[in-house]
Design an enzyme around this catalytic site. Structure first.
Site, mmCIF file in Angstrom:
data_model
loop_
_atom_site.group_PDB
_atom_site.id
_atom_site.type_symbol
_atom_site.label_atom_id
_atom_site.label_comp_id
_atom_site.label_asym_id
_atom_site.label_seq_id
_atom_site.Cartn_x
_atom_site.Cartn_y
_atom_site.Cartn_z
ATOM 1 N N ASP A 101 0.840 -1.205 0.000
ATOM 2 C CA ASP A 101 0.000 0.000 0.000
ATOM 3 C C ASP A 101 0.880 1.262 0.000
ATOM 4 O OD1 ASP A 101 -2.381 -1.675 0.441
ATOM 5 O OD2 ASP A 101 -1.501 -1.986 2.413
ATOM 6 N N ARG B 221 2.266 1.699 -3.363
ATOM 7 C CA ARG B 221 1.190 2.159 -4.265
ATOM 8 C C ARG B 221 0.939 3.655 -4.081
ATOM 9 N NH1 ARG B 221 -2.739 -3.039 -2.936
ATOM 10 N NH2 ARG B 221 -2.156 -4.287 -4.765
ATOM 11 N N HIS C 180 -4.711 -3.233 6.470
ATOM 12 C CA HIS C 180 -4.498 -3.532 5.051
ATOM 13 C C HIS C 180 -5.858 -3.958 4.474
ATOM 14 C CE1 HIS C 180 -2.867 -4.918 1.310
ATOM 15 N NE2 HIS C 180 -3.320 -6.133 1.515
#
EC number: 1.1.1.37
Length: 351
Positions: free
Chosen positions: A176, A179, A204
């Site tokens: 994450d 990203r 998450h």
């Protein structure tokens, strides 16, 4: 069955090599993520170019044929750092004397499956793996949980291994984190080295909070805040957050398979940072035990925080100002984690 390199196969080691191999377990080793991960571990990208490794691959019995194929491929890579590769479906073999455990395998969510059903199935798996860590692994073992729901699975494993310090357990929110970083990189047309200190707070899951209010970007040779660089608050507080939160689903929709390559890369980043520490002035995101944090997150949750790492020990980054927008998002994901924990622990006591 355990398949090993036979002694007559030269794995590139002299008997007097004084570098002790470390023992690294990957579970779900016949799966997609592991297939992208194992080569990077074996070629020195994670633990360093001079660190010999004994790689232990665990999967369920029906996957042993596939795992044998993975083993053959690892042998055929002829990686000099791989001292031994052991493929097994037995916990007592897999968890013995581990230095690092990367727990990738979990029960995936199937169509029509409630999150509650997913939690129930995984509590059972991670309770067993926690117990196996407790019984067979070194007490200094570093445990990284990847299998979803990763935060709660990690908490379950930690609770089931009471004599291993809970600080040794972490779960993957680095994907994450990467990203979030990538979205800023794409928006500003810089390289990923130019962006640092994005944060993933919380779970998450789609409630995670990707936060760039403390992130910096290098533009024309000087560091500026991401908010100042972008001058687009509505994108940063809207589309940016939802894009990161839902990126996994977007990859599945496009690829018809989950994000294995980027997940494997994130695992490598996460483990390498535990092993070698974070660069000066930079922090990364990982799911860790929330006990004693200064950000108002309840204790006894496995929550993603910004951390720095030194001597294989993480520390939560202190003193970051939290505005009202962030507070609300951080509380929301904490609430989801508290609910997950409650559900999981009901199953845990009856498992």
């Amino acid at each position: 069955i355990s398949f090993r390199f036979s002694p007559k196969q030269d794995t590139g080691f002299d008997k007097d090599d004084n570098s002790e191999p470390i023992r690294v377990l990957v579970t779900g080793a016949a799966g997609q993520i592991a297939y992208s991960l194992l080569y990077s571990i074996g070629n020195g990208s994670v633990f360093g170019k001079d660190q010999p490794i004994i790689l232990v691959l665990l999967d369920i019995t029906p996957m042993m044929g596939v795992l044998d194929g993975v083993l053959m491929e690892l042998q055929d890579c002829a990686l000099p750092l791989l001292k031994d590769v052991i493929a097994t479906d037995k916990e007592d073999v897999a968890f013995k004397d581990l230095d690092v455990a990367i727990l990738v395998g979990s029960m995936p969510r199937r169509d029509g499956m409630e999150r509650k059903d997913l939690l129930k199935a995984n509590v059972k798996i991670f309770k067993c793996q926690g117990a196996a860590l407790e019984k067979y692994a070194k007490k200094s073992v570093k445990v990284i949980v990847v299998g979803n729901p990763a935060n709660t699975n990690c908490l379950t494993a930690a609770k089931s291994a009471p004599s291993i310090p809970k600080e040794n357990f972490s779960c993957l929110t680095r994907l994450d984190h990467n990203r979030a970083k990538a979205q800023i990189v794409l928006k500003l047309g810089v390289t990923s080295d130019d962006v640092k200190n994005v944060i993933i707070w919380g779970n998450h899951s789609s409630t995670q909070y990707p936060d760039v209010s403390h992130a910096k970007v290098k533009l024309q040779g000087k560091e500026v805040g991401v908010y100042d660089a972008l001058k687009d608050d509505s994108w940063l507080k809207g589309e940016f957050i939802t894009t990161v939160q839902q990126r996994g689903a977007a990859v599945i929709k496009a690829r018809k398979l989950s994000s294995a390559m980027s997940a494997a890369k994130a695992i490598c980043d996460h483990v390498r940072d535990i092993w070698f520490g974070t660069p000066e002035g930079e922090f990364v995101s990982m799911g860790i035990i929330s006990d004693g944090n200064s950000y108002g997150v309840p204790d006894d949750l496995l929550y993603s925080f910004p951390v720095t790492i030194k001597n294989k020990t993480w520390k939560i980054v202190e003193g970051l100002t939290i505005n009202d927008f962030s507070r609300e998002k951080m509380d929301l994901t904490a609430k989801e984690l508290a609910e997950e924990k409650e559900t999981a622990f009901e199953f845990l006591s009856s498992a």
